[in-house]
Design a protein around this motif. Sequence first.
Motif, short mmCIF file in Angstrom:
data_model
loop_
_atom_site.label_atom_id
_atom_site.label_comp_id
_atom_site.label_asym_id
_atom_site.label_seq_id
_atom_site.Cartn_x
_atom_site.Cartn_y
_atom_site.Cartn_z
N SER A 32 0.84 -1.19 0.00
CA SER A 32 0.00 0.00 0.00
C SER A 32 0.87 1.24 0.00
O SER A 32 2.00 1.22 0.48
CB SER A 32 -0.92 0.01 1.23
OG SER A 32 -1.71 -1.15 1.29
N LEU A 33 0.33 2.32 -0.53
CA LEU A 33 1.07 3.59 -0.51
C LEU A 33 0.13 4.72 -0.16
O LEU A 33 -1.07 4.68 -0.44
CB LEU A 33 1.77 3.84 -1.85
CG LEU A 33 0.90 3.93 -3.11
CD1 LEU A 33 0.58 5.39 -3.43
CD2 LEU A 33 1.63 3.31 -4.30
N ALA A 34 0.69 5.73 0.49
CA ALA A 34 -0.05 6.93 0.86
C ALA A 34 0.83 8.13 0.57
O ALA A 34 1.98 8.17 0.99
CB ALA A 34 -0.44 6.90 2.34
N VAL A 35 0.27 9.11 -0.16
CA VAL A 35 0.99 10.33 -0.50
C VAL A 35 0.56 11.43 0.46
O VAL A 35 -0.64 11.73 0.58
CB VAL A 35 0.71 10.76 -1.95
CG1 VAL A 35 1.49 12.02 -2.29
CG2 VAL A 35 1.08 9.64 -2.92
N PHE A 36 1.53 12.02 1.15
CA PHE A 36 1.27 13.10 2.08
C PHE A 36 1.82 14.41 1.51
O PHE A 36 2.88 14.43 0.88
CB PHE A 36 1.94 12.83 3.43
CG PHE A 36 1.37 11.65 4.17
CD1 PHE A 36 0.41 11.81 5.16
CD2 PHE A 36 1.79 10.36 3.87
CE1 PHE A 36 -0.11 10.72 5.83
CE2 PHE A 36 1.27 9.26 4.54
CZ PHE A 36 0.32 9.44 5.52
N GLY A 37 1.13 15.50 1.75
CA GLY A 37 1.56 16.82 1.33
C GLY A 37 0.65 17.87 1.93
O GLY A 37 -0.51 17.59 2.24
N GLY A 51 1.53 16.01 -8.80
CA GLY A 51 2.64 16.96 -8.97
C GLY A 51 3.73 16.79 -7.94
O GLY A 51 4.24 15.69 -7.70
N ASN A 52 4.09 17.91 -7.27
CA ASN A 52 5.22 17.93 -6.35
C ASN A 52 5.05 16.94 -5.20
O ASN A 52 6.03 16.32 -4.75
CB ASN A 52 5.41 19.33 -5.77
CG ASN A 52 5.82 20.33 -6.83
OD1 ASN A 52 6.06 19.96 -7.97
ND2 ASN A 52 5.88 21.60 -6.46
N ALA A 57 8.85 10.35 -13.32
CA ALA A 57 8.39 10.93 -14.58
C ALA A 57 7.54 12.16 -14.35
O ALA A 57 7.25 12.91 -15.28
CB ALA A 57 7.56 9.88 -15.35
N ALA A 58 7.12 12.36 -13.07
CA ALA A 58 6.27 13.51 -12.77
C ALA A 58 7.07 14.80 -12.86
O ALA A 58 8.24 14.84 -12.52
CB ALA A 58 5.68 13.36 -11.36
N ARG A 59 6.43 15.86 -13.32
CA ARG A 59 7.07 17.16 -13.41
C ARG A 59 6.34 18.16 -12.55
O ARG A 59 5.20 17.94 -12.13
CB ARG A 59 7.10 17.64 -14.86
CG ARG A 59 7.98 16.77 -15.75
CD ARG A 59 8.02 17.29 -17.17
NE ARG A 59 8.95 16.49 -17.98
CZ ARG A 59 10.22 16.74 -18.11
NH1 ARG A 59 10.75 17.78 -17.49
NH2 ARG A 59 10.99 15.98 -18.85
N GLY A 60 7.04 19.23 -12.26
CA GLY A 60 6.44 20.27 -11.44
C GLY A 60 5.25 20.92 -12.12
O GLY A 60 5.02 20.76 -13.31
N ARG A 61 4.50 21.68 -11.32
CA ARG A 61 3.30 22.31 -11.84
C ARG A 61 3.61 23.32 -12.94
O ARG A 61 2.78 23.61 -13.79
CB ARG A 61 2.56 23.01 -10.70
CG ARG A 61 2.02 22.04 -9.66
CD ARG A 61 1.39 22.78 -8.50
NE ARG A 61 0.89 21.85 -7.50
CZ ARG A 61 0.39 22.22 -6.33
NH1 ARG A 61 0.33 23.51 -6.03
NH2 ARG A 61 -0.03 21.33 -5.46
N ASN A 62 4.81 23.86 -12.93
CA ASN A 62 5.19 24.85 -13.93
C ASN A 62 5.98 24.23 -15.08
O ASN A 62 6.64 24.93 -15.83
CB ASN A 62 6.00 25.97 -13.28
CG ASN A 62 5.20 26.73 -12.25
OD1 ASN A 62 4.00 26.92 -12.42
ND2 ASN A 62 5.84 27.14 -11.17
N GLY A 63 5.92 22.90 -15.19
CA GLY A 63 6.61 22.23 -16.29
C GLY A 63 8.11 22.14 -16.10
O GLY A 63 8.87 22.06 -17.06
#
Length: 478
Positions: A267-272, A370-371, A401-407
């Motif tokens: 399982s995975l959980a993303v925190f932010g 995103g980030n 492969a993910a990029r920031g919100r501003n590309g």
Amino acid sequence: MINRARPSFSLNSDAQSRLRKKAGTASSSSSLRMSGDDTILPLPPSETNKRPRTWRNGYSAVLDIGSTKITCLIGKGEPNGSLKVIGCGWRRSAGVRNGAITDLHAAEAAIRATVGQAELMAERTIDRVVVNLSCGHPASRLFNVRWPVGGRVVTEADIRRVVTEGRVQATVEGRDVVHTLPIDFTVDDTEGVADPRGHLCETLKARLHIIDAASTALLNLETVLSRAELKVEALVSSPLASGLSVLDADERELGTTVVEMGGGTTSLAVFGEGQILHTAQISVGGLHVTRDIARGLSTSLENAERLKTVYGSADLSSDVEDEILTVELLGNDVPHFEQISRAQLGRIIRPRMEETLELVREKLDGAGLGNAASGRIVLTGGASLLDGMRPLAERILGASAARGRNGGPAFTRSVRLGRPKHILGLPENTAAAAGFATAAGLLSWAASAERPFGDVEFRAAPPSGMLQKLVAFIRDRV
């Protein structure tokens, strides 16, 4: 041409002396350097960090039902903010496969033995437990909900109404909502409001993270606990609990993913932003590695588990290439043994662990966060203790492969192993083990005076009389 450079500040010698003296006494705190001067101004201390954590009165009990082991902890919060375990029990799991109950009788017996061991150590009995959620294929979804307030002050009732609306939108036939987690609120045009109560606004908006699971699986879980004379006080997502146990507040704020590598599932959980933003589950775990070894070497599952635990490696280095292991073969009337190299064992283990981590990477890169999903990785759970897991995870999960919100350019994820933090009284041989992170997080959740991450519970007793039902019906829709 307009000069937009920041102005420099200057202080007289007496002021500089006073500031240097104060800075010297607060050198351990965060600080700010003023332009044009060497003076360091200490930032004000955080009141949140100074307050000890508040706990509920009395004792709390939790049950972590996994595919490989079942754990029960009994504990309570101390006045100094620490969390102490007074009773601990664990047994090899039975009647559980891939996180779901498959044999009611076997699971009941294992749960009774585990709880009995914890009760004996704590010298008290329990009848209610907080249980981990890993069955019923948990799903995670985000919802944006609007609620008209009409220019008045936002109240507790408004928050419950907007959350109720989100739960209605999230309703899927055959599934029950387990967590309703407000990420943040928007008060008219003001975004990122953590608590909108007391704000004046026309429209209240909420970002909600809702986790649900299959109703039948939850009913089976409740049934087996009822047979063991236990009531479910609350269900808590397994990776959410692990995050409470192994992450610092800064990690939850800046963006960190907890990967809980259990026996039957990962399982995975993303925190932010200080919240939990996403969860996912993969039906691959440490037991699949054990079965691969048993098939590949024609040995028993028990021998395969021992080989994996003692000699297995997910990222075998060349210095153990010539180490020889003795394996007892399966199905012979007279014991028959075969010798293999440790490198051969590693070649059986590595493909399955690579597959698991690649599936985790796909989940993260496809989450659209995103980030937050590009931050560091924290591995926990029993399978994460396999030798070489960290370097393998750094190689597979490190490049996102993910990029920031501003590309911007792709992020690089760092990886560390997670251990339970800020909890006292775990047995010495398990206190640092990642395999107990979920149970420790469950206890933190159960003992907290306020539900972590603002989880909204709906426990109010239903109205009984016709008049009360009518008033409740009107209140919920006005």
